[in-house]
Design a protein around this motif. Sequence first.
Motif, PDB file in Angstrom:
ATOM      1  N   MET A  45      31.022  43.832  27.253  1.00 12.39           N
ATOM      2  CA  MET A  45      31.140  44.810  28.210  1.00 12.39           C
ATOM      3  C   MET A  45      30.851  44.249  29.772  1.00 12.39           C
ATOM      4  O   MET A  45      31.645  44.750  30.675  1.00 12.39           O
ATOM      5  N   PRO A  46      29.503  43.709  29.926  1.00 12.01           N
ATOM      6  CA  PRO A  46      29.362  42.984  31.388  1.00 12.01           C
ATOM      7  C   PRO A  46      30.667  42.395  31.782  1.00 12.01           C
ATOM      8  O   PRO A  46      30.834  42.218  33.044  1.00 12.01           O
ATOM      9  N   GLY A  47      31.164  41.511  30.887  1.00 14.95           N
ATOM     10  CA  GLY A  47      32.419  40.719  31.352  1.00 14.95           C
ATOM     11  C   GLY A  47      33.416  41.597  31.731  1.00 14.95           C
ATOM     12  O   GLY A  47      34.019  41.092  32.741  1.00 14.95           O
ATOM     13  N   PHE A  48      33.636  42.560  31.101  1.00 14.42           N
ATOM     14  CA  PHE A  48      34.907  43.533  31.362  1.00 14.42           C
ATOM     15  C   PHE A  48      34.375  44.356  32.640  1.00 14.42           C
ATOM     16  O   PHE A  48      35.335  44.472  33.591  1.00 14.42           O
ATOM     17  N   ASP A  49      33.273  44.552  32.925  1.00 20.84           N
ATOM     18  CA  ASP A  49      32.928  45.506  34.067  1.00 20.84           C
ATOM     19  C   ASP A  49      33.066  44.415  35.156  1.00 20.84           C
ATOM     20  O   ASP A  49      33.618  44.843  36.261  1.00 20.84           O
ATOM     21  N   ALA A  50      32.662  43.183  35.074  1.00 23.43           N
ATOM     22  CA  ALA A  50      32.640  41.850  36.270  1.00 23.43           C
ATOM     23  C   ALA A  50      34.173  41.829  36.575  1.00 23.43           C
ATOM     24  O   ALA A  50      34.737  41.633  37.600  1.00 23.43           O
ATOM     25  N   LEU A  51      35.103  41.710  35.464  1.00 24.39           N
ATOM     26  CA  LEU A  51      36.487  41.502  35.780  1.00 24.39           C
ATOM     27  C   LEU A  51      37.003  42.705  36.453  1.00 24.39           C
ATOM     28  O   LEU A  51      38.176  42.427  37.109  1.00 24.39           O
ATOM     29  N   ARG A  52      37.035  44.078  35.895  1.00 24.60           N
ATOM     30  CA  ARG A  52      37.506  45.109  36.568  1.00 24.60           C
ATOM     31  C   ARG A  52      37.036  45.062  38.341  1.00 24.60           C
ATOM     32  O   ARG A  52      38.003  45.397  39.118  1.00 24.60           O
ATOM     33  N   ARG A  53      35.769  44.676  38.483  1.00 21.91           N
ATOM     34  CA  ARG A  53      35.405  44.560  39.733  1.00 21.91           C
ATOM     35  C   ARG A  53      35.981  43.540  40.682  1.00 21.91           C
ATOM     36  O   ARG A  53      36.699  43.606  41.882  1.00 21.91           O
ATOM     37  N   ALA A  54      36.356  42.398  39.933  1.00 22.04           N
ATOM     38  CA  ALA A  54      37.143  41.433  40.668  1.00 22.04           C
ATOM     39  C   ALA A  54      38.755  41.769  40.860  1.00 22.04           C
ATOM     40  O   ALA A  54      39.035  41.305  41.719  1.00 22.04           O
ATOM     41  N   LEU A  55      39.321  42.596  39.737  1.00 24.33           N
ATOM     42  CA  LEU A  55      40.563  42.805  40.019  1.00 24.33           C
ATOM     43  C   LEU A  55      40.728  43.988  41.238  1.00 24.33           C
ATOM     44  O   LEU A  55      41.921  44.093  41.471  1.00 24.33           O
ATOM     45  N   LYS A  56      39.628  44.368  41.712  1.00 28.38           N
ATOM     46  CA  LYS A  56      39.817  45.429  42.935  1.00 28.38           C
ATOM     47  C   LYS A  56      39.612  44.659  44.287  1.00 28.38           C
ATOM     48  O   LYS A  56      40.018  45.330  45.195  1.00 28.38           O
ATOM     49  N   ASP A  57      39.440  43.589  44.145  1.00 33.84           N
ATOM     50  CA  ASP A  57      39.217  42.534  45.194  1.00 33.84           C
ATOM     51  C   ASP A  57      40.864  41.701  45.192  1.00 33.84           C
ATOM     52  O   ASP A  57      41.179  41.147  44.563  1.00 33.84           O
ATOM     53  N   ARG A  58      41.465  41.847  46.456  1.00 32.77           N
ATOM     54  CA  ARG A  58      42.639  41.230  46.526  1.00 32.77           C
ATOM     55  C   ARG A  58      42.819  39.922  46.230  1.00 32.77           C
ATOM     56  O   ARG A  58      43.675  39.489  45.361  1.00 32.77           O
ATOM     57  N   ASN A  59      41.987  38.972  46.879  1.00 31.45           N
ATOM     58  CA  ASN A  59      42.044  37.668  46.745  1.00 31.45           C
ATOM     59  C   ASN A  59      41.475  37.175  45.405  1.00 31.45           C
ATOM     60  O   ASN A  59      42.048  36.236  44.854  1.00 31.45           O
ATOM     61  N   ALA A  60      40.305  37.902  44.836  1.00 30.97           N
ATOM     62  CA  ALA A  60      39.863  37.520  43.520  1.00 30.97           C
ATOM     63  C   ALA A  60      41.022  37.992  42.442  1.00 30.97           C
ATOM     64  O   ALA A  60      41.147  37.184  41.425  1.00 30.97           O
TER      65      ALA A  60
END
Length: 327
Positions: free
Chosen positions: A191-206
């Motif tokens: 779950m921490p990995g998926f949470d970090a992934l969701r946050r990264a997908l909200k950043d345009r460049n990341a």
Amino acid sequence: MADGQRKPLFVNDTGLSTVEMLAIGMGALWIVLVGIFIFYMPPAPEGAGALQALVLVMTVFLPVAMFWVAATAARTTRVLHDESMRLQAAVDALRAAYVSDRKNNTAAPTVAAKLNEVAQTARKTESTLATFTTSRDVTARTKLSITSVSHVPVDDQPRLALGTQAEDMAPPLARTDFIRALNFPDNDKDMPGFDALRRALKDRNARQLVQAAQDVLTLLSQDGIYMDDLAPDRARPEIWRRFAMGERGRSMAALGGIRDRSSLALSAGRMREDTIFRDAAHHFLRLFDKGLVNFEPDASDEEIAALADTRSARAFMVLGRVTGAFD
């Protein structure tokens, strides 16, 4: 009878080939004929008995030896032919199994399904491509909005300009989330990995880099190349920093720490033959290079080492070696 159990041609039930049986028959016939000749041959003159005996021995055994040389050569040829047929059958079986596995391996893993579910609404097409090998000025670099968690600024009353998108209002992406997102979740319970992934997908460049890395990892897995199976030689953080600052050449060879020959050979072959793989690989290399450029200035050595240990960084090492980026 199956091909793998087929008897060699011209072989009887005793295990002797036709050529060997013919050699035995001709040898026996020759010995009989020579024996008859010796029986009716007049006695040798006085003093020539030893020479006559030597000639008789050569007359008997030399032709028989030639018969058996020919038979042995034929047997060796037959054995080599049988071995070649068995080897060809084994290669055909391996090829058939590989093709069958590629055709049947259509079900995506659970983690990949979740990644696609997370990213399905965030995928965009990159229209402007940067040059991967271009050197850049450190002071002129545009940085990703990646900061440490402790330095995330908070604006209690953000101002909305006309046309402002929701992702522009998102807080800067923490470097720890950036690193974890590029490593992707370990399993469907991470779950921490998926949470970090969701946050990264909200950043345009990341998001662009994460999606490009996901595409490349998926393509590599189709050839049985999994980043968890690779154990790269770790380069020092200062080498990564010099690479981010634009240094190229043999001094950067330590970044290509993947030494697995089969993975490198499969990737090189795919780069030559598959245009989709080649385009995805170059796109990922450009974005990873750009991401490293913007990540490096504020990152500590520990964070750079953690980034270099992600699955995305290992894919960067493989494709960088294949494309000669570290030469």
